[in-house]
Every structure is written in C-alpha cells, then in structure tokens.
Design a protein around this motif. Structure first.
Motif, PDB file in Angstrom:
ATOM      1  N   UNK A   1       0.828  -1.202   0.000  1.00 45.96           N
ATOM      2  CA  UNK A   1       0.000   0.000   0.000  1.00 45.96           C
ATOM      3  C   UNK A   1       0.862   1.252   0.000  1.00 45.96           C
ATOM      4  N   UNK A   2       1.894   1.264   0.840  1.00 55.49           N
ATOM      5  CA  UNK A   2       2.804   2.411   0.876  1.00 55.49           C
ATOM      6  C   UNK A   2       3.565   2.548  -0.437  1.00 55.49           C
ATOM      7  N   UNK A   3       4.111   1.442  -0.917  1.00 57.44           N
ATOM      8  CA  UNK A   3       4.902   1.504  -2.146  1.00 57.44           C
ATOM      9  C   UNK A   3       4.044   1.958  -3.320  1.00 57.44           C
ATOM     10  N   UNK A   4       2.842   1.426  -3.430  1.00 61.11           N
ATOM     11  CA  UNK A   4       1.971   1.806  -4.533  1.00 61.11           C
ATOM     12  C   UNK A   4       1.538   3.253  -4.466  1.00 61.11           C
ATOM     13  N   UNK A   5       1.225   3.728  -3.260  1.00 59.50           N
ATOM     14  CA  UNK A   5       0.805   5.120  -3.112  1.00 59.50           C
ATOM     15  C   UNK A   5       1.933   6.079  -3.477  1.00 59.50           C
ATOM     16  N   UNK A   6       3.142   5.777  -3.046  1.00 63.76           N
ATOM     17  CA  UNK A   6       4.289   6.627  -3.373  1.00 63.76           C
ATOM     18  C   UNK A   6       4.526   6.637  -4.882  1.00 63.76           C
ATOM     19  N   UNK A   7       4.387   5.471  -5.520  1.00 62.13           N
ATOM     20  CA  UNK A   7       4.604   5.397  -6.966  1.00 62.13           C
ATOM     21  C   UNK A   7       3.561   6.224  -7.715  1.00 62.13           C
ATOM     22  N   UNK A   8       2.312   6.155  -7.281  1.00 61.03           N
ATOM     23  CA  UNK A   8       1.277   6.989  -7.891  1.00 61.03           C
ATOM     24  C   UNK A   8       1.619   8.468  -7.758  1.00 61.03           C
ATOM     25  N   UNK A   9       2.055   8.858  -6.580  1.00 62.90           N
ATOM     26  CA  UNK A   9       2.405  10.254  -6.329  1.00 62.90           C
ATOM     27  C   UNK A   9       3.567  10.687  -7.211  1.00 62.90           C
ATOM     28  N   UNK A  10       4.596   9.841  -7.320  1.00 63.41           N
ATOM     29  CA  UNK A  10       5.796  10.191  -8.089  1.00 63.41           C
ATOM     30  C   UNK A  10       5.542  10.251  -9.591  1.00 63.41           C
ATOM     31  N   UNK A  11       4.580   9.490 -10.064  1.00 64.71           N
ATOM     32  CA  UNK A  11       4.345   9.430 -11.506  1.00 64.71           C
ATOM     33  C   UNK A  11       3.294  10.427 -11.986  1.00 64.71           C
ATOM     34  N   UNK A  12       2.913  11.340 -11.124  1.00 61.46           N
ATOM     35  CA  UNK A  12       1.925  12.341 -11.529  1.00 61.46           C
ATOM     36  C   UNK A  12       2.268  13.691 -10.913  1.00 61.46           C
ATOM     37  N   UNK A  13       1.529  14.699 -11.319  1.00 58.58           N
ATOM     38  CA  UNK A  13       1.681  16.029 -10.736  1.00 58.58           C
ATOM     39  C   UNK A  13       0.573  16.321  -9.729  1.00 58.58           C
ATOM     40  N   UNK A  14      -0.193  15.315  -9.370  1.00 65.98           N
ATOM     41  CA  UNK A  14      -1.314  15.511  -8.462  1.00 65.98           C
ATOM     42  C   UNK A  14      -0.829  15.641  -7.021  1.00 65.98           C
ATOM     43  N   UNK A  15      -1.503  16.450  -6.252  1.00 66.76           N
ATOM     44  CA  UNK A  15      -1.162  16.634  -4.843  1.00 66.76           C
ATOM     45  C   UNK A  15      -1.695  15.469  -4.019  1.00 66.76           C
ATOM     46  N   UNK A  16      -1.139  15.261  -2.807  1.00 68.03           N
ATOM     47  CA  UNK A  16      -1.699  14.232  -1.924  1.00 68.03           C
ATOM     48  C   UNK A  16      -3.182  14.455  -1.654  1.00 68.03           C
ATOM     49  N   UNK A  17      -3.582  15.720  -1.508  1.00 68.96           N
ATOM     50  CA  UNK A  17      -5.007  16.001  -1.270  1.00 68.96           C
ATOM     51  C   UNK A  17      -5.875  15.504  -2.420  1.00 68.96           C
ATOM     52  N   UNK A  18      -5.408  15.706  -3.656  1.00 66.38           N
ATOM     53  CA  UNK A  18      -6.171  15.247  -4.816  1.00 66.38           C
ATOM     54  C   UNK A  18      -6.273  13.734  -4.845  1.00 66.38           C
ATOM     55  N   UNK A  19      -5.152  13.068  -4.519  1.00 65.26           N
ATOM     56  CA  UNK A  19      -5.182  11.604  -4.486  1.00 65.26           C
ATOM     57  C   UNK A  19      -6.121  11.105  -3.396  1.00 65.26           C
ATOM     58  N   UNK A  20      -6.142  11.777  -2.251  1.00 64.74           N
ATOM     59  CA  UNK A  20      -7.063  11.375  -1.188  1.00 64.74           C
ATOM     60  C   UNK A  20      -8.509  11.475  -1.665  1.00 64.74           C
ATOM     61  N   UNK A  21      -8.831  12.542  -2.393  1.00 70.56           N
ATOM     62  CA  UNK A  21     -10.192  12.714  -2.887  1.00 70.56           C
ATOM     63  C   UNK A  21     -10.542  11.655  -3.923  1.00 70.56           C
ATOM     64  N   UNK A  22      -9.533  11.184  -4.668  1.00 68.26           N
ATOM     65  CA  UNK A  22      -9.792  10.139  -5.654  1.00 68.26           C
ATOM     66  C   UNK A  22     -10.082   8.797  -4.994  1.00 68.26           C
ATOM     67  N   UNK A  23      -9.462   8.575  -3.839  1.00 71.35           N
ATOM     68  CA  UNK A  23      -9.688   7.315  -3.117  1.00 71.35           C
ATOM     69  C   UNK A  23     -10.991   7.373  -2.328  1.00 71.35           C
ATOM     70  N   UNK A  24     -11.260   8.531  -1.744  1.00 73.32           N
ATOM     71  CA  UNK A  24     -12.405   8.656  -0.837  1.00 73.32           C
ATOM     72  C   UNK A  24     -13.674   9.072  -1.592  1.00 73.32           C
TER      73      UNK A  24
END
Length: 269
Positions: free
Chosen positions: A205-228
């Motif tokens: 879960x940690x490794x995948x989340x970090x990889x998603x973050x690194x491969x995009x320009x999206x902020x952590x807040x945006x990724x949280x909204x995509x999951x939630x």
C-alpha cells in the motif's frame, strides 16, 4: 581523487558502499576509518575499499573526507585528527546539528560541506540535503554532489537553516513513515490477518501510493479525494484522522525534530 570515510556505522558504511559501487572511484581511491575492533572485523570481509584503524595512515592521503560519527563524538574526533588535515581537503559532514563553523574552527580548515542524509540511502533511495562554506568552489561542490548522489538523490539548499529543517522532514522522516506503518500493521493483525499478510498489505500500500504520487503532478489532497467517496469507508477513516487532529500532530512532530536539530547546533557552538 581519494575519499576517506571516518566512521563505519550505518551511515558511513552506506556512503562508502554507495561510492564503491559507482563509477567515480575504485578500491584504491576509497578508504574507511574506524576504531571499533568489532566493526573492523566485520569490514575485513568487504573488498570494496581499504580499511584503516590509524588515522595518520589514511587522512593525509585524502582529498575528500566524509565525517560520519555521532555528533557528540565530534570534539574528541577533531582533537584526534586536527594535526593530520590540510587546508586543501574538503570535509563533508553527515553529523546532525554540527555547524560548518564548528567544523572549520575544530579542524582549522575552510572547505566544509554540511549535509543531512536519511536512512533509505542504505537501499539507494536516500535524499541528502547539503550546503557549503563559501570557500568550496563550484567544481568542488559538483564533485561532492556526485558523491552524495551515489546513495539516491541530493538537493542543494540555500543555508544551514534548511539543513536543520530538512532534518525534521527527510532526515527523521523515515521514522514517521515506520510509525504509521507500525500502526497499520497492528490494526491488520487485530482484524485477524497473519503477520505475513499484514506486512504485504501495508508495504504494498505504501509503495503503490508513493509510486502513484511520483508518476503524476497531483497533490496528496487530490489523491485522497480520488480514493475517498462521500459516505464511504475511506472518508470514514479520513474523517477520524481529522477529528483527532492527526495532520497537525504530524506537523508538530516534524517541527520537534527541526527544533532539536537547532538545539544540537547551539549545544555544540
């Protein structure tokens, strides 16, 4: 160029091995010094660099010297090695809280680079912030950066205040991640997962989340909204964290590390 690493603990050995695996140095140009009999015995089986237990046999030969001892050992070390240094050598400090001036005064040298590494350097994923004394030339600084990059990535910061600040973010940061991971592992175990399955669930879960973050320009807040989603399971978890002020507590923890780094510098002044 000959490089000496003083101190073969976790970080010193990590940098020695990182540089040894790079194309910048060969075995004849890389030295490591330590006084611990136990450490010296363990190093005897490694053939990436030359190992020394007498500072006078290696320090005078070095062009670049990495100091990788605990901060509270610095004064004793400076007294021991001062008579063997010269003003053309570049000293790279891996010691938290020890200022450039402290090193210059303690050794009677001018060319000092202060850095703040972190533990993932052990697996080539480290990040090291660094800044230099004005006597270090641009060419010399580029050489040092290339050496630092053998354990991951490095970033040049404007001054030593940012070295202390990076201590609170990247230097101590892996411990914050492990703290969060430990909490999730304990939750998984409490839910009934095995130790093996809990580790996979959390680590991937940690490794995948970090990889998603690194491969995009999206902020952590945006990724949280995509999951939630509204009314869903993730939103329930995030709402619980917000209700318990977790974000502010994490910020406070980072500042506590930052403040302690500043205190260490004052204690050693």
């Amino acid at each position: 160029m000959k490089v000496l690493v003083i101190g073969a603990g976790n970080m010193g050995l990590t940098y020695a091995e990182g540089m040894a695996k790079s194309s910048m140095l060969n075995r004849k140009n890389l030295m490591i010094f330590d006084k611990s009999a136990e450490i010296l015995t363990s190093l005897s089986s490694i053939d990436h660099f030359d190992v020394y237990d007498r500072i006078e046999d290696c320090l005078p030969e070095a062009d670049v010297v990495f100091i990788a001892v605990k901060p509270y050992h610095c004064e004793g070390l400076f007294e021991e090695i001062k008579s063997h240094v010269n003003d053309q050598q570049i000293f790279v400090s891996l010691m938290a809280g020890i200022t450039i001036k402290k090193i210059q005064d303690g050794l009677g040298v001018k060319k000092v680079v202060r850095s703040m590494p972190n533990l993932p350097a052990q697996v080539g994923k480290g990040v090291t912030s660094y800044t230099e004394a004005r006597e270090v030339s641009r060419v010399e600084l580029l050489m040092i950066r290339n050496l630092l990059d053998t354990t991951g990535e490095s970033i040049k910061v404007k001054n030593e205040n940012f070295i202390d600040a990076s201590t609170g973010i990247s230097g101590s940061g892996p411990a914050y991640v492990f703290y969060f991971m430990q909490s999730m592992l304990e939750a998984a175990l409490k839910m009934g997962f095995s130790q093996h399955d809990s580790k996979i669930l959390v680590s991937q879960t940690f490794e995948g989340a970090v990889e998603l973050f690194n491969q995009s320009d999206l902020s952590p807040n945006t990724w949280m909204e995509r999951v939630a989603s509204k009314g869903g399971t993730t939103r329930a978890a995030l709402d619980s964290m917000e209700d318990n002020n977790v974000k502010e507590l994490i910020k406070d923890a980072a500042y506590a590390a930052f403040d302690r780094a500043v205190e260490l510098g004052k204690e050693e002044a």
